[in-house]
Design an enzyme around this catalytic site. Structure first.
Site, PDB file in Angstrom:
ATOM      1  N   SER A  85     -83.165   1.952 -18.624  1.00 18.03           N
ATOM      2  CA  SER A  85     -82.533   2.987 -19.432  1.00 18.03           C
ATOM      3  C   SER A  85     -83.084   4.312 -18.957  1.00 18.03           C
ATOM      4  O   SER A  85     -84.146   4.750 -19.416  1.00 18.03           O
ATOM      5  CB  SER A  85     -82.800   2.784 -20.922  1.00 18.03           C
ATOM      6  N   GLY A  86     -82.387   4.926 -18.015  1.00 13.55           N
ATOM      7  CA  GLY A  86     -82.839   6.211 -17.487  1.00 13.55           C
ATOM      8  C   GLY A  86     -83.130   7.203 -18.590  1.00 13.55           C
ATOM      9  O   GLY A  86     -84.234   7.753 -18.668  1.00 13.55           O
ATOM     10  N   GLY A  88     -83.538   6.545 -21.726  1.00 10.85           N
ATOM     11  CA  GLY A  88     -84.484   5.966 -22.673  1.00 10.85           C
ATOM     12  C   GLY A  88     -84.005   5.894 -24.099  1.00 10.85           C
ATOM     13  O   GLY A  88     -84.782   5.553 -24.991  1.00 10.85           O
ATOM     14  N   THR A  90     -80.616   4.528 -24.817  1.00  9.98           N
ATOM     15  CA  THR A  90     -79.386   3.752 -24.828  1.00  9.98           C
ATOM     16  C   THR A  90     -79.423   2.766 -25.999  1.00  9.98           C
ATOM     17  O   THR A  90     -80.317   1.929 -26.075  1.00  9.98           O
ATOM     18  CB  THR A  90     -79.236   2.989 -23.496  1.00  9.98           C
ATOM     19  N   GLU A 152     -79.894   6.132 -10.404  1.00  3.91           N
ATOM     20  CA  GLU A 152     -79.267   4.874 -10.004  1.00  3.91           C
ATOM     21  C   GLU A 152     -79.541   4.552  -8.532  1.00  3.91           C
ATOM     22  O   GLU A 152     -79.819   3.397  -8.181  1.00  3.91           O
ATOM     23  CB  GLU A 152     -77.769   4.946 -10.275  1.00  3.91           C
TER      24      GLU A 152
END
Length: 185
Positions: A85-86, A88, A90, A152
């Site tokens: 979760s880039g 953080g 989500t 990504e």
């Protein structure tokens, strides 16, 4: 932007990956290698990256499943939920991490935001300091690439390096990995 967008994009990826703590990568690999079962999850394009990593974990002979697939087993003590979760925050990731924690599994998080809801739920977090959807506007924007593409792309390269480290940890040979590749294509 310059004439060479490829060079710019590669430089950005390299700068992000240079900031990733190799000791954290090694610790992440150990947690994965020692897990009874590994469940993986990500949303959107992060899901594509982590599913590719799951495929390589399978090729390594590790017990891996993708959350949401019909063959995903229940996770519990001794298991790892590996999530990305880039941003953080989500919501799906947060819900799954709460479920895994309640079942006794280890939450292993990949994120660009170490001060996030997901980081609070994580037993271990590997920080990838890249622009994500949460930081792609205004002063926080650092990349020529759109939205979360740097994060990504960094995931892809990170996962490939982790496969090399895991191959060493597990003793998997190239031949054994190739033999586990599907013949149903």
């Amino acid at each position: 932007m310059g004439d060479n967008l490829f060079r710019t994009a590669l430089d950005e990826l390299g700068a992000v990956l240079a900031e990733v703590d190799d000791r954290q990568v090694d610790a992440t690999c150990r947690l994965i290698a020692e897990a009874r079962t590994i469940g993986v999850h990500g949303c959107g394009r992060e899901a594509l990256q982590i599913k590719g990593f799951a495929m390589r974990l399978f090729h390594l002979g590790l017990p891996v499943a993708v959350v949401g697939d019909m063959t995903m087993p229940a996770l519990g003590r001794g298991d790892v939920l590996l999530v990305t979760s880039g941003p953080g925050e989500t919501s799906t990731v947060l819900a799954l991490m709460r479920t895994a924690k309640a079942a006794g599994a280890t939450n292993l998080l990949l994120t660009a935001e170490p001060e996030s809801g997901a980081a609070e739920l994580a037993d271990f977090a590997l920080v990838i300091p890249a622009q994500t959807m949460a930081s792609d506007r205004g002063e926080r924007r650092t990349s020529v690439l759109p939205m979360g593409s740097v994060y990504e792309g960094a995931l892809f390269v990170l996962f490939e390096v982790m496969v090399l480290k895991l191959r060493t940890l597990t003793g998997a040979t190239r031949e054994a990995m190739r033999a586990r590749h599907t013949n149903m294509e």
